[in-house]
Design a protein around this motif. Sequence first.
Motif, PDB file in Angstrom:
ATOM      1  N   GLN A 104      -4.512   3.417   8.210  1.00  0.00           N
ATOM      2  CA  GLN A 104      -5.081   4.480   7.398  1.00  0.00           C
ATOM      3  C   GLN A 104      -4.385   5.774   7.775  1.00  0.00           C
ATOM      4  OE1 GLN A 104      -7.598   4.491   4.882  1.00  0.00           O
ATOM      5  NE2 GLN A 104      -6.706   6.533   4.659  1.00  0.00           N
ATOM      6  N   SER A 132      -3.851   9.833   6.978  1.00  0.00           N
ATOM      7  CA  SER A 132      -4.430  11.019   6.369  1.00  0.00           C
ATOM      8  C   SER A 132      -3.641  12.240   6.805  1.00  0.00           C
ATOM      9  CB  SER A 132      -5.909  11.159   6.742  1.00  0.00           C
ATOM     10  OG  SER A 132      -6.074  11.294   8.136  1.00  0.00           O
ATOM     11  N   VAL A 168       2.642  10.192  -2.325  1.00  0.00           N
ATOM     12  CA  VAL A 168       1.452  11.016  -2.135  1.00  0.00           C
ATOM     13  C   VAL A 168       1.871  12.453  -1.865  1.00  0.00           C
ATOM     14  CG1 VAL A 168       0.017   9.125  -1.307  1.00  0.00           C
ATOM     15  CG2 VAL A 168       1.334  10.492   0.324  1.00  0.00           C
ATOM     16  N   SER A 206      -3.787  11.085   1.521  1.00  0.00           N
ATOM     17  CA  SER A 206      -4.067   9.909   2.335  1.00  0.00           C
ATOM     18  C   SER A 206      -3.520   8.660   1.676  1.00  0.00           C
ATOM     19  CB  SER A 206      -5.579   9.747   2.545  1.00  0.00           C
ATOM     20  OG  SER A 206      -6.131  10.845   3.232  1.00  0.00           O
ATOM     21  N   LEU A 207      -3.277   7.662   2.499  1.00  0.00           N
ATOM     22  CA  LEU A 207      -2.772   6.388   2.032  1.00  0.00           C
ATOM     23  C   LEU A 207      -3.178   5.322   3.033  1.00  0.00           C
ATOM     24  CD1 LEU A 207      -1.039   5.721  -0.503  1.00  0.00           C
ATOM     25  CD2 LEU A 207       0.950   5.686   1.001  1.00  0.00           C
ATOM     26  N   ARG A 208      -3.453   4.135   2.547  1.00  0.00           N
ATOM     27  CA  ARG A 208      -3.844   3.026   3.410  1.00  0.00           C
ATOM     28  C   ARG A 208      -2.870   1.870   3.225  1.00  0.00           C
ATOM     29  NH1 ARG A 208      -8.574   1.685   6.112  1.00  0.00           N
ATOM     30  NH2 ARG A 208      -8.959  -0.550   6.472  1.00  0.00           N
ATOM     31  N   LEU A 209      -2.217   1.479   4.306  1.00  0.00           N
ATOM     32  CA  LEU A 209      -1.288   0.365   4.289  1.00  0.00           C
ATOM     33  C   LEU A 209      -1.968  -0.896   4.800  1.00  0.00           C
ATOM     34  CD1 LEU A 209       1.910   2.046   5.782  1.00  0.00           C
ATOM     35  CD2 LEU A 209       1.100   2.051   3.410  1.00  0.00           C
ATOM     36  N   VAL A 226       6.759   4.773   1.930  1.00  0.00           N
ATOM     37  CA  VAL A 226       5.797   5.865   1.855  1.00  0.00           C
ATOM     38  C   VAL A 226       6.576   7.158   1.657  1.00  0.00           C
ATOM     39  CG1 VAL A 226       4.069   7.226   3.094  1.00  0.00           C
ATOM     40  CG2 VAL A 226       4.065   4.728   3.273  1.00  0.00           C
ATOM     41  N   GLY A 283       0.775  -1.225   0.000  1.00  0.00           N
ATOM     42  CA  GLY A 283       0.000   0.000   0.000  1.00  0.00           C
ATOM     43  C   GLY A 283       0.808   1.277   0.000  1.00  0.00           C
ATOM     44  N   GLY A 284       2.117   1.172   0.108  1.00  0.00           N
ATOM     45  CA  GLY A 284       2.945   2.362   0.094  1.00  0.00           C
ATOM     46  C   GLY A 284       2.982   2.996  -1.285  1.00  0.00           C
ATOM     47  N   GLY A 285       3.501   4.204  -1.326  1.00  0.00           N
ATOM     48  CA  GLY A 285       3.598   4.911  -2.586  1.00  0.00           C
ATOM     49  C   GLY A 285       3.924   6.365  -2.378  1.00  0.00           C
TER      50      GLY A 285
END
Length: 119
Positions: free
Chosen positions: A81, A83, A12, A17-20, A115, A8-10
């Motif tokens: 999660q 944010s 942003v 927001s990102l969800r791992l 992330v 789920g990393g990346g």
Amino acid sequence: QVHIVESGGGLVQPGGSLRLSCIASGSIFSIYVMSWYRQAPGKQREMVATILGGGNTNYAGSVKGRFTISRDNAKNTVYLQMSSLKPEDTAVYYCNADIRGVTGRNHYWGQGTQVTVSS
């Protein structure tokens, strides 16, 4: 043998927001505490959030109010999660799980997921 895999990393933008996700697999009898840690380049690894089997949670002060940890015991999965992300959240995020398996009760680490928070 127990395996922990994060995803789920990346990349942003700040404020995004990102969800791992972290999935434990293998010969697992029980999973107790599950945690998220992170490590930025040149920095110590720090605990970000933890969640007990009963649902009690704890967060680092730097992420409290912005991150939410949760788990799905049926799927041996823990989520983070994130944010209102900030550049200082940039790090490799690692999952740690307290697991009872065929070799007894041990802590296991995942390989980490990157992330990056940047414009």
